[in-house]
Design an enzyme around this catalytic site. Structure first.
Site, PDB file in Angstrom:
ATOM      1  N   GLN A 198      39.499 144.975  95.132  1.00  0.00           N
ATOM      2  CA  GLN A 198      40.599 145.798  94.629  1.00  0.00           C
ATOM      3  C   GLN A 198      41.595 146.116  95.742  1.00  0.00           C
ATOM      4  OE1 GLN A 198      41.490 146.592  91.672  1.00  0.00           O
ATOM      5  NE2 GLN A 198      39.720 146.713  90.323  1.00  0.00           N
ATOM      6  N   TYR A 239      31.325 140.022  83.494  1.00  0.00           N
ATOM      7  CA  TYR A 239      32.437 139.671  84.390  1.00  0.00           C
ATOM      8  C   TYR A 239      32.269 140.409  85.714  1.00  0.00           C
ATOM      9  CZ  TYR A 239      34.618 138.397  79.889  1.00  0.00           C
ATOM     10  OH  TYR A 239      34.886 137.882  78.654  1.00  0.00           O
ATOM     11  N   ASP A 261      34.823 144.382  82.727  1.00  0.00           N
ATOM     12  CA  ASP A 261      36.002 144.460  83.601  1.00  0.00           C
ATOM     13  C   ASP A 261      36.563 143.047  83.717  1.00  0.00           C
ATOM     14  OD1 ASP A 261      37.982 145.181  85.339  1.00  0.00           O
ATOM     15  OD2 ASP A 261      36.686 145.491  87.069  1.00  0.00           O
ATOM     16  N   CYS A 314      42.964 145.671  83.374  1.00  0.00           N
ATOM     17  CA  CYS A 314      44.199 145.681  84.167  1.00  0.00           C
ATOM     18  C   CYS A 314      45.387 145.272  83.310  1.00  0.00           C
ATOM     19  CB  CYS A 314      44.063 144.749  85.375  1.00  0.00           C
ATOM     20  SG  CYS A 314      43.722 143.036  84.937  1.00  0.00           S
TER      21      CYS A 314
END
Length: 455
Positions: free
Chosen positions: A286, A315, A384, A411
């Protein structure tokens, strides 16, 4: 209104009413919707139309006639004025407000959802200089080598003296590198002719004030390029790892297939939740460390009675969430398709003496059913996924199991809303939503959602 009255290149005046998902302002000129990047609700602006369609047009600001209350001061108008940050025209509190509104709008519009609780956006204590990884393209302009951003919808590079988002250390390294490269007069890659050497530079920095530099080139490991990296180390002692990445393809992807260590360590370390992660040139990690801690803490808090649960991390990538969650959950199954990411996750877990994770390499929909059929206890699942979201067949497979609690980190609110709509049809109700500002000064938003299977 006859839209033929609007033409590309024409200047018109527009009152901006709202910000829509994606970050553009929206106003109307007669009965035509006008989308205006870098505009703020309440703005009255003159815009030059850059495209005209049947029901809408898009224009760029040439003048702010009257500024909306949320606009920052300073007279800056363009994407380039704001260092490539498409939300920096808003003061920071307003950025958070509009991000919440955009998430709510897309959930209702794309997902056709209602009845959920949406919290205020979790903001950053440090909304600038937060990026721990940057990749800048090189260009040759005005007789010198420059690097920076691509202008909107083009491959023309523009340069800024101090990047608003990247760390001060990365800014320093890039500045010194360009000084060295200009003195050595190394050629810059031209994507049209497919000639030249310098393509991109990648810099990764850590909270330990250490850095990795990757110089991405076409051709081979040239002596002058290697010398440039050694001179850079003399100027920037914080560099602990330097690579040359060979990329001989005609592609927009920056990193090449071959990454050659020139000096230093193969990886640099970053600490997150008291776990040391190894970061290589190709590692996913990240970009905003401060906000990542808030994101994952909130996501884990969405599980009920997490201490007693067996949780699947689908994931799972390099295992970041799985390892953080392992501190709270009883058992974690980390499923990841990419074999190298699974290997990295296993190595990190061993280094950190984490022993309640089972790492599984393969497709999530297949491995999940294997776990269930194998008699493994599974209480909950956390997703995710990448920006494209979750394959629909995976959601249907989850529905065939006894799992009644899902936490979903996204995201991309648009694909999150699409998947949430599918889950809703399968009986999984979205109960609460938390926007998180992972990328201040940009229109990107991270979202956490909790789903419960109705009895």
């Amino acid at each position: 209104m006859d839209r033929t009255l609007l033409k590309k290149g024409q200047e018109i005046e527009v009152q901006i009413d709202k910000i829509v998902f994606g970050g553009e302002g929206l106003g109307r000129y007669k009965d035509i919707a006008i989308f205006v990047p870098m505009s703020v609700p309440g703005d009255r602006v003159r815009v030059e139309l850059i495209s005209v369609k049947k029901t809408y047009a898009r224009g760029l600001i040439t003048e702010v006639v009257e500024a909306g209350a949320d606009r920052v001061e300073g007279g800056r108008l363009t994407f380039e004025d704001f260092h490539g940050c498409d939300f920096a025209m808003l003061n920071y509190e307003s950025q958070l407000k509009y991000k919440k509104l955009m998430v709510d709008e897309v959930l209702k519009g794309v997902g056709r959802l209602e009845g959920y609780e949406i919290a205020d956006t979790i903001g950053a204590d440090n909304p600038t200089n937060y990026r721990n990884k940057i990749i800048e393209p090189f260009a040759f302009k005005g007789g010198r080598i420059v690097s920076g951003f691509f202008k909107r919808k083009s491959h023309e590079v523009f340069e800024v003296e101090e990047n608003l988002l990247q760390s001060p250390l990365a800014n320093k390294i890039v500045r010194e590198l360009k000084d060295i490269l200009n003195k050595k007069r190394i050629s810059v890659y031209n994507e049209k002719s497919h000639r030249g050497v310098l393509r991109h530079v990648m810099v990764r920095t850590t909270s330990y004030n250490e850095a990795m530099v990757v110089l991405i080139v076409r051709g081979e490991v040239d002596k002058k390029v290697k010398q440039a990296l050694y001179e850079l180390r003399d100027r920037c002692s914080e560099i602990k790892s330097a690579y040359i990445s060979i990329n001989n393809r005609r592609t927009n992807v920056a990193l090449g297939d071959k990454n050659i260590l020139i000096y230093g360590k193969e990886t640099i370390k970053e600490r997150l939740f008291d776990i040391d992660f190894n970061i290589s040139p190709t590692s996913f990690f990240q970009i905003n460390l401060e906000q990542t801690e808030k994101l994952y803490s909130k996501a884990i808090s969405y599980f009920d009675d997490v201490d007693n649960k067996h949780i699947v991390d689908a994931y799972s990538g390099a295992g970041t969430i799985a390892m953080i969650m392992s501190k709270a959950a009883k058992k974690v199954y980390a499923i990841e398709l990419v074999e190298s990411a699974t290997r990295d996750a296993i190595a990190t877990s061993r280094e950190n003496k984490i022993d309640n994770i089972e790492f599984i390499n393969g497709r999530a929909e297949e491995k999940l059913i294997e776990l269930i059929d194998g008699g493994h206890k599974i209480d909950s699942i956390i997703f995710d996924p990448p920006r494209k979201g979750i394959a629909e067949n995976i959601l249907h497979k989850v529905n065939e199991t006894s799992i009644d609690e899902i936490v979903y980190i996204s995201c991309n609110p648009s694909t999150f809303a699409r998947d949430a709509g599918i889950l809703d049809q399968l009986g999984y109700k979205l109960t609460k939503v938390q926007p998180v500002d992972m990328f201040p000064q940009t229109s990107h938003i991270e979202v956490i959602g909790k789903f419960i299977k109705e009895a």
